[in-house]
Write an enzyme that holds these catalytic residues in place. Structure first.
Site, PDB file in Angstrom:
ATOM      1  N   GLU A 104      54.833  13.173  18.914  1.00  0.00           N
ATOM      2  CA  GLU A 104      53.522  12.591  19.218  1.00  0.00           C
ATOM      3  C   GLU A 104      53.241  11.474  18.224  1.00  0.00           C
ATOM      4  O   GLU A 104      53.631  11.567  17.053  1.00  0.00           O
ATOM      5  CB  GLU A 104      52.434  13.662  19.111  1.00  0.00           C
ATOM      6  N   GLU A 106      50.231  25.292  15.770  1.00  0.00           N
ATOM      7  CA  GLU A 106      51.059  24.090  15.765  1.00  0.00           C
ATOM      8  C   GLU A 106      51.759  23.966  14.418  1.00  0.00           C
ATOM      9  O   GLU A 106      51.140  24.138  13.370  1.00  0.00           O
ATOM     10  CB  GLU A 106      50.190  22.864  16.051  1.00  0.00           C
TER      11      GLU A 106
END
Length: 442
Positions: free
Chosen positions: A345, A228
């Site tokens: 997010e 990520e």
């Protein structure tokens, strides 16, 4: 034949047949090239560096070697220049005898890069100090009393979680898109990210980010593995920010976030090579709604598998920064991934006080309808297939893979062709509970 003269010069004997002379020349060329090759090999060997775990004999906690030099950056952070051999990756059990890759081997397989808008290096350390001394890497110094922080899940439509590492009341919400899940199908991902400064309702707990996920394995058997990369505004991870800023971050796990992996360079795993990019460092040039700038500032991010080195390389603004060796993923992410996602997010904690919804912003805090330059975006979204060939992600595919908790809180719109050189792109984000339509009761 070749005759030697007293002045140590040589010349062709006119009595020697032409064919024999040609053979002599070929032999001399072969000998010369062999000697040169030997010198180059010796030079490469002298440059080869091997990871060497450091211990101060006071505890068994993995740590970096002592710095060779340290810098104070104007945002208040300290950057330590760590010998490249002594970085914390040396403590990973699969990297004990690891020779550091001093650059990727697959430049020719990389994507065709789109034009960017950045003129200056986006991190203060590089602008103010250039880079660390040769043979060392920059590592952001962290407060030893600060708790180790981990992520806890990949994007799903569920807003509340109770998985490994989740705190009570921890809530994740997403505005994400991606490619269809398909085994052994993807070996890279690429995009330009706008860099934004969302407002957090509870800075002591909340975070907001924009990132790419490269995923393999599965939740149900504990093999889920991820790479990520992106930027995040996370004050708990960076409590000394002056002022609050988004930070470049990386994260990885190899067992569904269950006590493996970490942010940035806080545990063994990622091997850094570059001497100027600070993993975890602030990205001080960014756009907020309040500033309402005429253009947004960007960072170019790519992750690509190198089949020669068996490593996933991270490129930031076209610089090879470092890599995740496939060996750290315990059999997963070895050559390919089964899922790639891009998006935003936010994390907040249910406070039990009857408020409608967290007011933490995603992206810039604007909804996608705000467009450029108000809303956050990712552009030139593309991926590499299992053979390393790059393709633009198709909007029709990305639209089918959207993950949204509540479009009245945070949303994403996927488009193509409306901006020159943007390829496939999306705007994303929102203001959460600041929007009257975002009214999910806790």
């Amino acid at each position: 034949m070749v005759t030697h003269r007293d002045d140590k010069h040589w010349m062709m004997d006119s009595s020697l047949p032409l064919v024999q002379w040609f053979v002599c020349i070929q032999i001399l060329l072969i000998v010369g090239s062999t000697v040169q090759a030997g010198r180059e090999f010796q030079q490469q060997a002298s440059q080869q560096r091997r990871l060497q775990p450091y211990t101060d004999n006071t505890n068994d906690v993995p740590q970096h070697s002592p710095p060779v030099k340290s810098f104070l950056v104007s945002d208040g952070s300290w950057i330590d220049c760590i010998p490249i051999e002594g970085q914390i990756a040396a403590h990973h059990q699969t990297l004990q005898e690891h020779n550091i890759q001093m650059g990727p081997s697959t430049q020719a397989r990389r994507s065709r890069h789109a034009p960017g808008t950045s003129q200056l290096h986006p991190q203060l350390f590089a602008r103010e100090h250039g880079s660390c001394p040769q043979g060392s890497i920059p590592v952001q110094r962290i407060d030893p009393d600060r708790p180790s922080l981990k992520k806890s899940r990949i994007p799903t439509v569920s807003t509340s979680i109770a998985g490994p590492g989740a705190a009570p009341g921890e809530t994740h919400e997403y505005a994400v898109t991606g490619l269809p899940q398909s085994a052994h199908s993807y070996s890279g991902a690429y995009a330009f990210f706008s860099v934004n400064g969302p407002v957090l309702e509870a800075p002591q707990q909340d975070f907001s980010l924009s990132q790419v996920w490269i995923i393999d394995g599965h939740w149900n058997d504990g093999t889920l593995s991820t790479i990520e990369v992106g930027w995040q505004t996370y004050p708990l991870l960076h409590p000394n920010d002056k002022p609050l800023a988004p930070h470049l971050f990386i994260f990885w796990t190899n067992n569904a976030y269950n006590y493996s992996g970490c942010y940035n360079l806080e545990c063994p795993g990622f091997v850094q090579y570059d001497s100027k990019w600070v993993i975890g460092g602030a990205m001080p040039y960014y756009t907020t709604l309040g500033e309402n700038r005429k253009r947004e500032l960007e960072v170019e991010i790519e992750v690509l598998y190198d089949p020669t080195q068996l490593s996933w390389w991270l490129y930031v603004n076209n610089d090879p920064v470092g890599y995740w060796p496939a060996s750290i993923f315990d059999g997963r992410l070895r050559g390919s991934a089964n899922l790639v996602q891009w998006g935003g997010e936010i994390v907040f904690f249910k406070r039990g006080n009857g408020i409608s919804h967290s007011k933490t912003g995603m992206g810039s805090g604007a909804f996608p309808v705000g467009g450029y330059p108000v809303a956050a975006y990712q552009r030139n979204i593309s991926f590499a297939d299992a053979s390393g060939d790059y393709y633009d992600a198709k909007p029709s595919v990305l639209k089918q893979q959207r993950i949204l908790n509540d479009p009245h809180c945070y949303n994403i719109t996927i488009q193509q062709g409306n901006f020159r050189n943007w390829g496939t792109y999306f705007f994303f984000g929102g203001s959460g509970g600041n929007n009257s339509g975002c009214a999910g009761k806790e």
